[in-house]
Write a protein that holds these residues in place. Structure first.
Motif, PDB file in Angstrom:
ATOM      1  N   SER A 126       0.728  -1.196   0.108  1.00  0.00           N
ATOM      2  CA  SER A 126      -0.068   0.101  -0.064  1.00  0.00           C
ATOM      3  C   SER A 126       0.937   1.366   0.013  1.00  0.00           C
ATOM      4  CB  SER A 126      -0.760   0.165   1.086  1.00  0.00           C
ATOM      5  OG  SER A 126      -1.752   1.382   1.090  1.00  0.00           O
ATOM      6  N   ASN A 127       0.896   2.069  -0.961  1.00  0.00           N
ATOM      7  CA  ASN A 127       1.667   3.274  -1.319  1.00  0.00           C
ATOM      8  C   ASN A 127       3.049   2.949  -1.224  1.00  0.00           C
ATOM      9  OD1 ASN A 127      -0.647   4.883  -1.368  1.00  0.00           O
ATOM     10  ND2 ASN A 127      -0.571   5.221   0.971  1.00  0.00           N
ATOM     11  N   GLY A 128       3.346   1.609  -1.794  1.00  0.00           N
ATOM     12  CA  GLY A 128       4.794   1.287  -1.773  1.00  0.00           C
ATOM     13  C   GLY A 128       5.299   0.531  -0.563  1.00  0.00           C
ATOM     14  N   VAL A 129       4.431   0.398   0.553  1.00  0.00           N
ATOM     15  CA  VAL A 129       4.978  -0.290   1.695  1.00  0.00           C
ATOM     16  C   VAL A 129       4.309  -1.490   1.857  1.00  0.00           C
ATOM     17  CG1 VAL A 129       4.939   0.009   4.271  1.00  0.00           C
ATOM     18  CG2 VAL A 129       5.126   1.920   3.099  1.00  0.00           C
ATOM     19  N   PRO A 130       4.774  -2.581   2.313  1.00  0.00           N
ATOM     20  CA  PRO A 130       4.282  -3.970   2.355  1.00  0.00           C
ATOM     21  C   PRO A 130       3.051  -3.831   3.239  1.00  0.00           C
ATOM     22  CG  PRO A 130       6.652  -4.209   2.673  1.00  0.00           C
ATOM     23  CD  PRO A 130       6.150  -2.859   2.460  1.00  0.00           C
ATOM     24  N   ILE A 131       1.853  -4.432   2.728  1.00  0.00           N
ATOM     25  CA  ILE A 131       0.676  -4.069   3.290  1.00  0.00           C
ATOM     26  C   ILE A 131       0.633  -4.421   4.919  1.00  0.00           C
ATOM     27  CG2 ILE A 131      -0.917  -6.187   2.846  1.00  0.00           C
ATOM     28  CD1 ILE A 131      -2.820  -3.896   2.015  1.00  0.00           C
ATOM     29  N   GLU A 132       1.455  -5.413   5.167  1.00  0.00           N
ATOM     30  CA  GLU A 132       1.480  -6.023   6.692  1.00  0.00           C
ATOM     31  C   GLU A 132       1.917  -5.125   7.650  1.00  0.00           C
ATOM     32  OE1 GLU A 132       1.824  -9.318   3.749  1.00  0.00           O
ATOM     33  OE2 GLU A 132       3.052  -7.490   4.136  1.00  0.00           O
ATOM     34  N   ILE A 133       2.953  -3.820   7.084  1.00  0.00           N
ATOM     35  CA  ILE A 133       3.284  -2.894   7.941  1.00  0.00           C
ATOM     36  C   ILE A 133       2.522  -1.657   7.596  1.00  0.00           C
ATOM     37  CG2 ILE A 133       5.425  -4.269   8.783  1.00  0.00           C
ATOM     38  CD1 ILE A 133       6.982  -2.578   6.575  1.00  0.00           C
ATOM     39  N   ALA A 134       1.889  -1.430   6.610  1.00  0.00           N
ATOM     40  CA  ALA A 134       1.251  -0.280   6.350  1.00  0.00           C
ATOM     41  C   ALA A 134       0.377   0.121   7.425  1.00  0.00           C
ATOM     42  CB  ALA A 134       0.515  -0.422   4.829  1.00  0.00           C
ATOM     43  N   PRO A 135      -0.098   1.482   7.480  1.00  0.00           N
ATOM     44  CA  PRO A 135      -1.405   1.953   8.164  1.00  0.00           C
ATOM     45  C   PRO A 135      -2.715   1.088   8.183  1.00  0.00           C
ATOM     46  CG  PRO A 135      -0.044   3.995   7.224  1.00  0.00           C
ATOM     47  CD  PRO A 135       0.647   2.652   6.470  1.00  0.00           C
ATOM     48  N   ASP A 136      -3.023   1.038   9.279  1.00  0.00           N
ATOM     49  CA  ASP A 136      -4.114   0.131   9.099  1.00  0.00           C
ATOM     50  C   ASP A 136      -5.579   0.912   8.467  1.00  0.00           C
ATOM     51  OD1 ASP A 136      -5.718  -2.210   9.651  1.00  0.00           O
ATOM     52  OD2 ASP A 136      -6.625  -1.272  11.220  1.00  0.00           O
ATOM     53  N   ASP A 137      -6.410   0.133   7.791  1.00  0.00           N
ATOM     54  CA  ASP A 137      -7.482   0.612   7.185  1.00  0.00           C
ATOM     55  C   ASP A 137      -8.785   0.028   7.338  1.00  0.00           C
ATOM     56  OD1 ASP A 137      -9.406   1.904   5.790  1.00  0.00           O
ATOM     57  OD2 ASP A 137      -8.336   2.027   3.788  1.00  0.00           O
ATOM     58  N   PRO A 138      -9.590   0.367   8.419  1.00  0.00           N
ATOM     59  CA  PRO A 138     -10.721  -0.611   8.562  1.00  0.00           C
ATOM     60  C   PRO A 138     -11.697  -1.064   7.591  1.00  0.00           C
ATOM     61  CG  PRO A 138     -11.180   1.535   9.582  1.00  0.00           C
ATOM     62  CD  PRO A 138      -9.717   1.605   8.840  1.00  0.00           C
ATOM     63  N   SER A 139     -11.523  -0.127   6.370  1.00  0.00           N
ATOM     64  CA  SER A 139     -12.598  -0.581   5.203  1.00  0.00           C
ATOM     65  C   SER A 139     -11.952  -1.713   4.266  1.00  0.00           C
ATOM     66  CB  SER A 139     -12.616   1.032   4.359  1.00  0.00           C
ATOM     67  OG  SER A 139     -11.290   1.221   3.906  1.00  0.00           O
ATOM     68  N   ARG A 140     -10.628  -1.886   4.613  1.00  0.00           N
ATOM     69  CA  ARG A 140     -10.044  -2.843   3.596  1.00  0.00           C
ATOM     70  C   ARG A 140     -10.056  -4.196   4.415  1.00  0.00           C
ATOM     71  NH1 ARG A 140      -4.582   0.015   3.676  1.00  0.00           N
ATOM     72  NH2 ARG A 140      -3.339  -1.337   5.297  1.00  0.00           N
ATOM     73  N   LYS A 141     -10.222  -5.594   3.459  1.00  0.00           N
ATOM     74  CA  LYS A 141      -9.853  -6.696   4.045  1.00  0.00           C
ATOM     75  C   LYS A 141      -9.266  -7.470   3.048  1.00  0.00           C
ATOM     76  CE  LYS A 141     -12.091 -11.012   5.365  1.00  0.00           C
ATOM     77  NZ  LYS A 141     -13.547 -11.750   5.783  1.00  0.00           N
ATOM     78  N   ILE A 142      -7.915  -8.295   3.462  1.00  0.00           N
ATOM     79  CA  ILE A 142      -7.278  -8.901   2.199  1.00  0.00           C
ATOM     80  C   ILE A 142      -7.605 -10.121   2.286  1.00  0.00           C
ATOM     81  CG2 ILE A 142      -4.933  -9.558   1.589  1.00  0.00           C
ATOM     82  CD1 ILE A 142      -3.957  -6.915   3.052  1.00  0.00           C
ATOM     83  N   ASP A 143      -7.776 -11.002   1.064  1.00  0.00           N
ATOM     84  CA  ASP A 143      -8.339 -12.237   0.881  1.00  0.00           C
ATOM     85  C   ASP A 143      -7.488 -13.112  -0.068  1.00  0.00           C
ATOM     86  OD1 ASP A 143      -9.425 -14.891   1.067  1.00  0.00           O
ATOM     87  OD2 ASP A 143     -11.319 -14.087   0.447  1.00  0.00           O
ATOM     88  N   GLY A 144      -5.993 -13.191   0.080  1.00  0.00           N
ATOM     89  CA  GLY A 144      -5.142 -13.864  -0.727  1.00  0.00           C
ATOM     90  C   GLY A 144      -4.983 -13.049  -2.022  1.00  0.00           C
ATOM     91  N   ASP A 145      -5.621 -13.222  -2.971  1.00  0.00           N
ATOM     92  CA  ASP A 145      -5.411 -12.180  -4.451  1.00  0.00           C
ATOM     93  C   ASP A 145      -6.162 -11.165  -4.472  1.00  0.00           C
ATOM     94  OD1 ASP A 145      -7.551 -13.604  -5.281  1.00  0.00           O
ATOM     95  OD2 ASP A 145      -6.540 -14.676  -6.865  1.00  0.00           O
ATOM     96  N   THR A 146      -7.077 -10.968  -3.427  1.00  0.00           N
ATOM     97  CA  THR A 146      -8.173 -10.001  -3.327  1.00  0.00           C
ATOM     98  C   THR A 146      -8.212  -9.159  -2.242  1.00  0.00           C
ATOM     99  OG1 THR A 146      -9.549 -11.546  -4.703  1.00  0.00           O
ATOM    100  CG2 THR A 146     -10.762  -9.600  -3.727  1.00  0.00           C
ATOM    101  N   ILE A 147      -8.541  -7.598  -2.564  1.00  0.00           N
ATOM    102  CA  ILE A 147      -8.609  -6.781  -1.425  1.00  0.00           C
ATOM    103  C   ILE A 147     -10.001  -6.272  -1.633  1.00  0.00           C
ATOM    104  CG2 ILE A 147      -8.095  -4.730  -0.282  1.00  0.00           C
ATOM    105  CD1 ILE A 147      -5.124  -5.021  -1.558  1.00  0.00           C
ATOM    106  N   ILE A 148     -10.796  -6.484  -0.423  1.00  0.00           N
ATOM    107  CA  ILE A 148     -12.194  -6.167  -0.503  1.00  0.00           C
ATOM    108  C   ILE A 148     -12.255  -4.849   0.440  1.00  0.00           C
ATOM    109  CG2 ILE A 148     -14.413  -6.840   0.234  1.00  0.00           C
ATOM    110  CD1 ILE A 148     -13.455  -9.757   0.064  1.00  0.00           C
ATOM    111  N   PHE A 149     -12.797  -3.842  -0.203  1.00  0.00           N
ATOM    112  CA  PHE A 149     -13.152  -2.610   0.317  1.00  0.00           C
ATOM    113  C   PHE A 149     -14.847  -2.553   0.771  1.00  0.00           C
ATOM    114  CE2 PHE A 149      -9.521  -2.098  -2.193  1.00  0.00           C
ATOM    115  CZ  PHE A 149      -8.779  -1.464  -1.501  1.00  0.00           C
ATOM    116  N   SER A 150     -15.168  -1.909   1.877  1.00  0.00           N
ATOM    117  CA  SER A 150     -16.421  -1.781   2.221  1.00  0.00           C
ATOM    118  C   SER A 150     -16.879  -0.546   3.080  1.00  0.00           C
ATOM    119  CB  SER A 150     -17.061  -3.045   3.168  1.00  0.00           C
ATOM    120  OG  SER A 150     -16.262  -3.110   4.287  1.00  0.00           O
ATOM    121  N   ASN A 151     -17.553   0.281   2.757  1.00  0.00           N
ATOM    122  CA  ASN A 151     -18.063   1.469   3.373  1.00  0.00           C
ATOM    123  C   ASN A 151     -16.736   2.363   3.327  1.00  0.00           C
ATOM    124  OD1 ASN A 151     -19.616   3.356   4.687  1.00  0.00           O
ATOM    125  ND2 ASN A 151     -19.192   2.605   6.578  1.00  0.00           N
ATOM    126  N   VAL A 152     -16.193   2.665   1.986  1.00  0.00           N
ATOM    127  CA  VAL A 152     -14.987   3.586   2.091  1.00  0.00           C
ATOM    128  C   VAL A 152     -15.321   4.913   2.293  1.00  0.00           C
ATOM    129  CG1 VAL A 152     -13.903   1.826   0.402  1.00  0.00           C
ATOM    130  CG2 VAL A 152     -15.379   3.881  -0.398  1.00  0.00           C
TER     131      VAL A 152
END
Length: 1176
Positions: A372-398
């Motif tokens: 996310s923005n060039g930073v591995p998503i594991e250490i990127a700032p948390d975003d409650p609207s996203r959820k990672i499911d393998g090869d898919t990122i699911i966004f809700s109520n952005v």
């Protein structure tokens, strides 16, 4: 005013394209829209992942991105921040992330080798580039090695190794000789993929000393050369034939691994005698069609765009007449990651849901990781609207803070893929991007597509309305596409009108009006009809078309679906096609094609040509000339000419030719005006101003043209300003300080009025000066003086007359005069290639110092004595070679070996040569000498010959020795054993002893230097005859007793003949045999014709005595009818002689020797028998 927009049938493709755009929903790059819309960064351009640079040029690493606000850029190198401000050689392009590293001024490319990554960042997120691995190209030299000459027997196999230096990228390998000619290759001799040269079997013609492997490094444009390899094939009896064996690959099996999408290259090269042939098969399968190619005489199998399905076992078979052998190659196709579904940019409004999908495949299966923005998503700032499911990122109520750029990385051991996709959370009211009041024109009964491109967040809903107060259009009649386009499947006349597109979301509403017009279809109401005509007649096809009067109609005729022949016999007039003087080749299908801007229709008819019906032969001739010419409708620039045709003389008139005369400017000279169909008797003629016209008409049929008609009355048109300007305008200086402007003047016909002049204008191309102008009379040249040397100028020439100016003329670029170049080429280097060839390099001179158009460089070179370059230069013959253009090197061929040369280089422009560079001297190495200038054999004796010679005229080096080879030649021209003798180089005379007497010898003589043997000279000579043996031959023709004996014999024969004559007259017989027995004398015995022995006279009819007075032939040989045996065998090698009565004259000797086959030589001792005359 509404804009017109027509919808061809291919409009469906546009709909699909728009659908794809909407599914991605990227913010449109409309300038007005971008003024107040924010967008995360998107990388638009970057350098390749594996970036090989030229170390001689500046390094440019590209990184371009778009976004709103414009993004800022930063770089990492080898995983850490790259501070470009601290390195004075590194600059970043303004408004861009592209780096330029200035290594041409200082620094080395190797210093900047590494892995670079670019980051583009704005307030909405950060996009990153691929990891760009920067490496400088390398073209190393060949390692020095001593190559021993290779000697092998005829028929053996051979591999010449190349082993090129490792370069970056790898070099291209090829084999050539010293003359830079590619070595011929065949099924027997070919180059392998590793660069080695393979010989399945060698032949004597493979012997040469210059097998040279070359490596070409394209990136640095350099070529490296391996030391020449010498191969000598002994021309002995070839080896026994043998079955094939593989030279490469080794063993019975091998493995090959290749990546998906690459070119799979499999190679098998075999040796054997005779030369084997290679075949390829795939076990348990067939070779793919359209992707399989054979190279290198079928020794290489290539499969392009290889995929996993191409894995398997491939078998190459080598076969000749003695057997076959095979090799199996097991191929495994791996795959770097490739996209199945790359993530797409996502535009959402606050509170909406969405997803990013990243799917890739490969072998082995790639691993998916997110940033996310060039930073591995594991250490990127948390975003409650996203959820990672393998090869898919699911966004809700952005929410707006959810905007970011996400990176998907798919990698395995063979590579990686990196994709940027942003999530842009926007709250934007609807906007319609289609231009207002667009006009669509559609043919009736065809689909109509009305555009309504839109943007908004949340995604707006689209409705269409017809008319000012119409209700929303429903899907049962119309088709509403997701991209906003309205489709009317079958447009009718009543579909014409104004349509309104309305876009709505919770933030607002926008609308746009477009207009639709329905046009009548184009129809052919009278089609061309099938026709059968006689050869030589005229045929006409009719094609009447009805179309919408608001559209432009074009009618085109085709023959057999191609253009009509470019023949004056074919005439197209409105809706008719006429073919005159029909020939057999005119038969075929004729098609009328009617086009408007919206539709097209066509109709065809077939023409059959038959032989004409025989009729009494009429008189055929060219037409009579037309008459009664009349001018009507006389306007300023046109007039109508009418005439009455003359008799066509039994051949239809196919056309009329109209010519005009300008009595004012070119009286008496007639020009072609136009041609019209033979069916017309009037023509509307376009006229030029200020011309005193007269017209005449000629009729044309298949036999030719008529005489001209009488001229019409004259018609003078009014003057006007010129329509055209002079052509062929040029600006070229003749001196260093002038500019000569030339042009092709207008002729009187083109002047359009009196007082023709020219306005000549010029100014410097790169300056800010105003145009300088001058008006000159009707000439074709003007000289501008006082110009700087060789400066580009802009030039134009405009025509004018008393009425006004011609249109604005075109601007032409020229140059002021050239001057001789000021600077000589520098850094002249000479590389001696061999004894007759040298390569010269030099640095180019600065362009400003050339002071003219660069023509090339000229090399002066000459032979010089060392230490006397300046003293004798006036008397030295110099040779010149010119190299065109900007070349900075050239070859000097035809040099003399072992010589001292000097040269200089000069630059050449259109004015001449510049100063010469300082003389460079070089020496050519030794070469092989020419043949000795002469070879003479003197003082022949019984067993010795003395040779004298002159040294070679061109020694081409220091002579080391002479080689003399000689061998005897026997009487049947067979050559004896060859003797080889070495003679010191300081000798010019040599005596050969212990030779055979009276023997012919052939000599081969040549000189040698350290470079090798030169051309040979040959000579032949004969040793003398043994004088003691010759002295034993006695000239008996001078002995008194012999003369007396011959007289007695002659007298006795005469008496016997008289007595025989008397006895025969008395009816009796004379016993000749008894008399002969009583007076037998071996000196007068005749020779038998069957065995050559001495016998008796016979009165038989087949043994007639020789006629009196017969003589030996002038060449002193015995004729066939005298004896079957050669009398040359009697005596010491001389020809036998006959007396008048046929008796043999000479001293019989029991010793017999064959005469040498070459005949008598001047060096032989004369035989006394040769001087004997016939006895009379």
């Amino acid at each position: 005013m509404p804009k017109k927009k027509r919808l061809p049938a291919g409009r469906v493709a546009l709909i699909l394209f728009l659908c794809q755009m909407i599914s991605a929903l990227e913010v449109p790059l409309d300038p007005k829209l971008l003024e107040d819309l924010v967008q995360p960064p998107t990388i638009t351009q970057q350098s390749p992942k594996d970036y090989i640079i030229d170390p001689r040029e500046n390094i440019v690493i590209q990184c371009e991105a778009k976004g709103k606000p414009p993004p800022s850029f930063s770089w990492t190198r080898n995983g850490t921040h790259f501070d470009i401000d601290k390195d004075p050689l590194v600059t970043m392009k303004p408004g861009s992330g592209t780096l330029t590293i200035n290594i041409m001024s200082e620094g080395k490319a190797e210093t900047y080798e590494g892995v670079y990554q670019c980051t583009a960042r704005n307030e909405r997120g950060a996009a990153i580039s691929n990891n760009i691995v920067v490496r400088p190209s390398r073209s190393p030299l060949w390692t020095k090695e001593k190559l021993e000459p290779i000697t092998l027997r005829n028929g053996q196999s051979l591999v010449l190794p190349c082993r090129p230096p490792l370069g970056l990228p790898p070099p291209i390998i090829f084999w050539m000789d010293n003359s830079f000619q590619r070595l011929p290759q065949s099924e027997r001799v070919s180059q392998g993929l590793n660069g080695d040269l393979y010989f399945s079997n060698v032949l004597p013609e493979d012997t040469r000393e210059d097998y040279i492997c070359y490596a070409r490094f394209n990136h640095t444009q350099t070529i490296q050369q391996k030391q020449p390899i010498s191969v000598k094939v002994i021309s002995a009896k070839p080896n026994r034939e043998r079955p094939p064996t593989f030279l490469t690959p080794e063993g019975n099996t091998s493995n090959k691994e290749e990546l998906r999408g690459n070119v799979l290259s499999l190679e098998c090269i075999a040796e054997g005698l005779p030369t084997p042939v290679i075949y390829w098969i795939k076990e348990d399968g067939t070779l793919p069609t359209n992707r399989t190619f054979y190279r290198n005489f079928k020794k290489t199998l290539q499969i392009i765009q290889v995929s996993e399905a191409d894995s398997g076992n491939y078998q190459c078979i080598a076969k000749n007449a003695l057997g076959a052998i095979h090799h199996t190659i097991s191929v495994t196709v791996k795959a770097a990651p490739y996209w199945i579904l790359a993530p797409q940019n996502l535009v959402l409004s606050p509170g909406e849901d969405g997803s990013l999908i990243c799917r890739a495949n490969g072998n082995p299966k790639p691993r998916i990781s997110w940033l996310s923005n060039g930073v591995p998503i594991e250490i990127a700032p948390d975003d409650p609207s996203r959820k990672i499911d393998g090869d898919t990122i699911i966004f809700s109520n952005v929410q707006e803070r959810s905007s970011a750029v996400y990176q998907c990385n798919a990698s395995n051991e063979y590579g990686y893929l990196l994709a940027n996709a942003f999530v842009n959370v926007l709250a934007e009211p609807p906007r319609i991007l289609t231009s207002a009041n667009t006009l669509y024109q559609v043919i009736a009964n065809r689909p109509a597509l009305l555009d309504c491109a839109f943007f908004g967040s949340p995604l707006p809903t689209i409705e269409w309305f017809k008319g000012a107060k119409g209700s929303a259009l429903r899907d049962d009649i119309y088709v509403l596409h997701e991209n906003g386009t309205l489709e009317i499947p079958v447009a009718q006349k009543d579909s014409t009108g104004t349509y309104t597109c309305v876009a709505r979301n919770k933030l607002g509403m926008a609308k746009n009006e477009v207009h639709l017009e329905i046009k009548d279809p184009t129809r052919i109401i009278k089609q061309p009809e099938y026709a059968v005509v006689q050869r030589g007649s005229t045929v006409s096809f009719e094609c009447k078309v009805k179309h919408d009067h608001t559209l432009t109609l074009t009618i085109t005729w085709l023959k057999d679906n191609g253009e009509l022949p470019s023949d004056g016999r074919f005439t197209v007039d409105k809706d008719h096609l006429e073919v005159a003087d029909v020939r057999d080749s005119d038969g075929g299908a004729y098609t009328c094609v009617a086009n408007t801007t919206l539709d097209m229709v066509s109709a065809s008819a077939v023409l059959s040509v038959v032989a004409p019906t025989p009729t009494p032969a009429p008189i055929y001739d060219v037409p009579n000339p037309p008459f009664d010419l009349e001018l009507t409708d006389q306007l300023d620039k046109s007039v109508q000419l009418s005439w009455t045709p003359g008799d066509d003389n039994n051949r239809p008139i196919t056309k009329f030719i109209i010519e005009y005369e300008d009595a004012m400017h070119e009286a008496g000279l007639w020009h072609h005006q136009t041609e019209v169909s033979g069916m017309q008797t009037t023509a509307q003629l376009k006229l030029s101003p200020y011309v005193n016209y007269s017209f005449r008409v000629m009729a044309v049929n298949s036999l030719g043209r008529s005489l001209p008609s009488e001229p019409s009355e004259q018609y003078l048109t009014k003057a006007a300003e010129p329509d055209t300007n002079p052509t062929a305008v040029e600006g070229l200086g003749s001196e260093p300080d002038n500019l000569v402007i030339t042009w092709k003047p207008l002729n009187g016909f083109e002047s359009n009025g009196p007082g023709l002049q020219y306005k000549v204008s010029w100014r410097q191309k790169d300056g800010d000066d105003e145009w300088a102008s001058v008006v000159v009379a009707n000439v074709s040249k003007y000289i501008v003086s006082g110009t700087p040397t060789f400066v580009p100028y802009l030039v134009k020439v405009q025509a004018l007359n008393d009425v006004g100016f011609a249109p604005e003329p075109a601007v032409v670029m020229g140059h002021s005069g050239e001057d001789l170049p000021m600077v000589a080429p520098g850094n002249v280097r000479v590389n001696v290639v061999n004894s007759t060839l040298a390569e010269v390099h030099w640095d180019p001179v600065p362009l400003k110092s050339i002071r003219g158009h660069l023509q090339g460089y000229r090399i002066y070179y000459w032979k010089a004595q060392e230490g006397s370059l300046k003293r004798n230069r006036r008397h030295i013959e110099k040779k010149i070679l010119t190299f065109q253009g900007s070349k900075t090197h050239g070859m000097l061929p035809g040099l003399e070996p072992f010589s001292h040369y000097a040269l200089n280089v000069r630059v050449v422009n259109g004015k001449g040569e510049g100063p010469a560079s300082p003389d460079r001297v070089f020496n050519t190495p030794e070469g092989v000498p020419s043949a000795p200038s002469s070879l003479k054999i003197i003082n022949p004796t019984l067993d010795s010959l003395t040779l004298e010679w002159d040294p070679p005229s061109r020694p081409n080096g220091i002579l080391t020795e002479y080689t003399l080879k000689y061998q005897p030649i026997n009487s049947t021209h067979e050559l004896g054993p060859l003797v080889d003798l070495k003679i010191p180089a300081n000798k010019t005379r040599w005596t050969l002893k212990n030779l055979n007497f009276s023997t012919r010898y052939k000599f081969y003589f040549y000189a040698q230097t350290a470079a090798g043997s030169g051309s040979q000279i040959t000579e032949e000579a004969v040793t003398t005859v043994d004088e003691a043996m010759a002295s034993r031959q006695v000239d008996i023709a001078t002995q008194g007793w012999f003369i007396g004996l011959m007289c007695a014999v002659a007298l006795l024969i005469l008496i016997l003949l008289i007595v025989c004559f008397i006895r025969r007259n008395k009816g009796g017989k004379y016993p000749v045999k008894e008399k002969e027995d009583a007076h037998a004398d071996p000196e007068i015995q005749p020779m038998k014709e069957d065995d050559g022995t001495f016998g008796e006279y016979s009165d038989a009819e087949d043994h007639k005595p020789l006629k009196k007075g017969s003589r030996t032939p002038s060449d002193r040989t015995v004729k066939k009818e005298d004896s079957d045996d050669s009398l040359v065998d009697y005596g010491e090698g001389v020809n036998g002689q006959f007396n008048e009565d046929g008796s043999f004259i000479g001293q019989y000797s029991g010793k017999k020797e064959k005469e040498p086959a070459e005949g008598n030589e001047s060096s032989e001792a004369p035989s006394p028998v040769n001087a004997m005359n016939s006895f009379v």
